[in-house]
Design an enzyme around this catalytic site. Structure first.
Site, PDB file in Angstrom:
ATOM      1  N   ASP A  57      -4.141  -5.089   5.752  1.00  0.00           N
ATOM      2  CA  ASP A  57      -4.450  -5.847   4.817  1.00  0.00           C
ATOM      3  C   ASP A  57      -3.256  -6.613   4.454  1.00  0.00           C
ATOM      4  O   ASP A  57      -2.006  -5.863   4.391  1.00  0.00           O
ATOM      5  CB  ASP A  57      -4.840  -5.084   3.519  1.00  0.00           C
ATOM      6  CG  ASP A  57      -5.409  -6.012   2.362  1.00  0.00           C
ATOM      7  OD1 ASP A  57      -5.729  -7.266   2.712  1.00  0.00           O
ATOM      8  OD2 ASP A  57      -5.894  -5.255   1.339  1.00  0.00           O
ATOM      9  N   SER A  98       0.788  -1.292  -0.198  1.00  0.00           N
ATOM     10  CA  SER A  98      -0.020   0.110  -0.182  1.00  0.00           C
ATOM     11  C   SER A  98       0.920   1.156  -0.038  1.00  0.00           C
ATOM     12  O   SER A  98       2.023   1.237  -0.869  1.00  0.00           O
ATOM     13  CB  SER A  98      -1.080  -0.124   1.291  1.00  0.00           C
ATOM     14  OG  SER A  98      -1.795   0.815   1.245  1.00  0.00           O
ATOM     15  N   HIS A 156      -2.711  -0.992  -3.107  1.00  0.00           N
ATOM     16  CA  HIS A 156      -3.919  -0.147  -2.811  1.00  0.00           C
ATOM     17  C   HIS A 156      -3.377   1.247  -3.558  1.00  0.00           C
ATOM     18  O   HIS A 156      -2.414   1.720  -3.538  1.00  0.00           O
ATOM     19  CB  HIS A 156      -3.636   0.134  -1.566  1.00  0.00           C
ATOM     20  CG  HIS A 156      -4.298  -1.101  -0.623  1.00  0.00           C
ATOM     21  ND1 HIS A 156      -4.117  -1.287   0.713  1.00  0.00           N
ATOM     22  CD2 HIS A 156      -4.890  -2.306  -0.944  1.00  0.00           C
ATOM     23  CE1 HIS A 156      -4.444  -2.470   1.181  1.00  0.00           C
ATOM     24  NE2 HIS A 156      -5.026  -3.073   0.164  1.00  0.00           N
TER      25      HIS A 156
END
Lengths: 274, 194
Positions: free
Chosen positions: B138, B18, B45
């Site tokens: 995540d 991310s 992401h």
């Protein structure tokens, strides 16, 4: 998040066969990874103790089957999702459709209806709404109830308004709805020409001829064979020179349609040419 | 694990991250050998709708061809597949890809866990996953799943990650085989290849 996979591949097949036998809904040609994940999500959500219990409940309780459809099919949607797509509809598709005396549009797998209302706004702004009919179908009748109401979360309106402007909209987006507490109710004038009905792309036939069919982010859940069947259904349901619009990651590349359809620009819109 | 035993150990590599992981990838991708014996899936992401520029950027840097993953794609060795923004990317039993536009998970779509978990189930011991910098948890559950099927897990060293939360969280959650500095990542990947 799934800590464990309670329902394994074989179990998924068993359940899908049960459902087909008991209720006539055919999910056996859905993409396995996704439907398995959704089934496991439901299993966890509803705190089943065993697969046997889950299976029994599904077979014996039609209300629970209802919940299964509601939870396992994906209903996420947005207004003016992929604004560029709507811009192409505005600038290239609607002017052509405007030359017809009557415009029939089919939203296949419309879910809660955000895209149908987006289309109604486009038609209004192109001065074509009066001669258009919007057929909106889904296999899940709960989402159709919501679509019929035209009430969406107010919290989404900022995003939708931005999408609308990016799609080439020039009005004040808030003119189209009335805000009430946390809800936005869309103008009933927009839903006047919408017809909502259940239709199952897997098992139901063509029911009319259309100049434009939109089916966005539905086919991603189907396996290749089922996609081919649905493409054939769409071809039968499209007028000559009609348009087929798919989601931004979907394509007709694996179907027999490729030779008879011509793609528009970079968007996922194809025109039937033969 | 013996270093030599890595050779030819996997049929699929997953890389995900991310915030702060794009720069890492731009350093790693040019150093991967061009005859890699397995495919790579990248899950990042990011804000929706910058896909084509991201793919182009990767293609100017990477030694391997980079494509945006399309539904029903069959994974090919030596090719890099990037999860499209705003869709979850899943791996099917027949080693093809599918996309899913369901709710965000961990505030994210694509969700790293979804890709990791579905891939783990299909590839079992024949998979490795590397989790990079990020500000979100995540990927932790996904790495746990990879490990439970006997796959290889790695994270970027949180000490040097731009945002340490994601790899740190993974270390706390899942058994991690390798903690790698940026300059070690490409070498690690190359060693996994035949």
């Amino acid at each position: 998040m799934l800590e464990y996979n309670f329902v394994q591949d074989e179990d998924v097949d068993i359940i899908l066969n049960d459902i087909l036998e008991s209720y006539g809904y055919d999910f056996t040609e859905y993409s396995k990874a996704s439907i398995k994940r959704r089934i496991n999500r439901l299993f966890t959500l509803d705190r089943f103790m065993s697969f046997a219990e889950f299976r029994y409940r599904l077979r014996s309780d039609p209300d629970y089957m209802h919940r299964f459809i509601e939870q396992v099919t994906v209903t996420v949607t947005e207004m003016f999702r992929d604004p560029q797509f709507y811009k192409v509809l505005r600038e290239q598709v609607l002017p052509t459709l405007g030359t017809y005396p009557f415009i029939r549009i089919w939203h296949a797998g419309c879910s809660t209806g955000e895209e149908v209302y987006s289309m109604a706004i486009l038609l209004k702004e192109a001065n074509l709404y009066h001669k258009a009919l919007l057929y909106a179908t889904d296999l899940n009748h709960d989402v159709l109830e919501k679509a019929r109401m035209g009430i969406f979360p107010l919290s989404q309106m900022k995003q939708y308004s931005e999408n609308y402007i990016q799609s080439g909209g020039t009005k004040d987006f808030s003119e189209y709805y009335t805000a009430n507490y946390d809800k936005a109710k869309f103008d009933e004038e927009l839903s006047r020409k919408m017809i909502f009905s259940t239709h199952n792309l897997v098992s139901d036939r063509s029911f009319n001829e259309f100049q434009l069919i939109l089916c966005r982010n539905v086919l991603i859940y189907f396996d290749k064979d089922l996609q081919v069947k649905v493409f054939n259904l769409f071809e039968q349901s499209l007028d000559n020179l009609g348009y087929l619009a798919l989601g931004s990651k979907e394509t007709i590349r694996f179907s027999s349609l490729t030779s008879r359809f011509k793609k528009l620009d970079n968007e996922k819109i194809w025109k039937k040419i033969a | 694990m013996e270093k030599d035993s890595l050779k030819g150990a996997i049929d699929l590599l997953l890389i995900a991250g991310s915030a702060g992981s794009l720069d890492v990838l731009l350093k790693v991708l040019p150093a991967i050998k061009s005859n890699l014996s397995f495919p790579i899936i990248i899950v990042l992401h990011r804000k929706a709708s910058y896909d084509s520029s991201l793919i182009n950027l990767f293609n100017t840097k990477a030694t391997l061809p980079v494509v945006e993953a399309e539904e029903k794609d069959s994974l090919q060795n030596g090719k890099i597949y990037v999860a499209p923004s705003d869709y979850h990317l899943l791996v099917e039993t027949n080693r093809s890809l599918s996309l899913d536009y369901s709710e965000k998970i961990q505030y994210s779509r694509p969700c790293i866990d979804v890709t990791f978990e579905t891939a783990a189930e299909v590839y079992k011991t024949r998979i490795a996953a590397i989790l990079l910098s990020g500000a979100n948890s995540d990927g932790s559950a996904g790495l746990k799943s990879i490990k439970s099927y006997g796959g290889i897990t790695a994270v970027q060293n949180p000490q040097y990650a731009e945002v340490s939360y994601m790899p740190q969280k993974a270390i706390q959650t899942a058994p991690i085989d390798y903690i790698l500095n940026i300059e070690e990542i490409a070498n690690f990947i190359n060693k996994l290849s035949l």
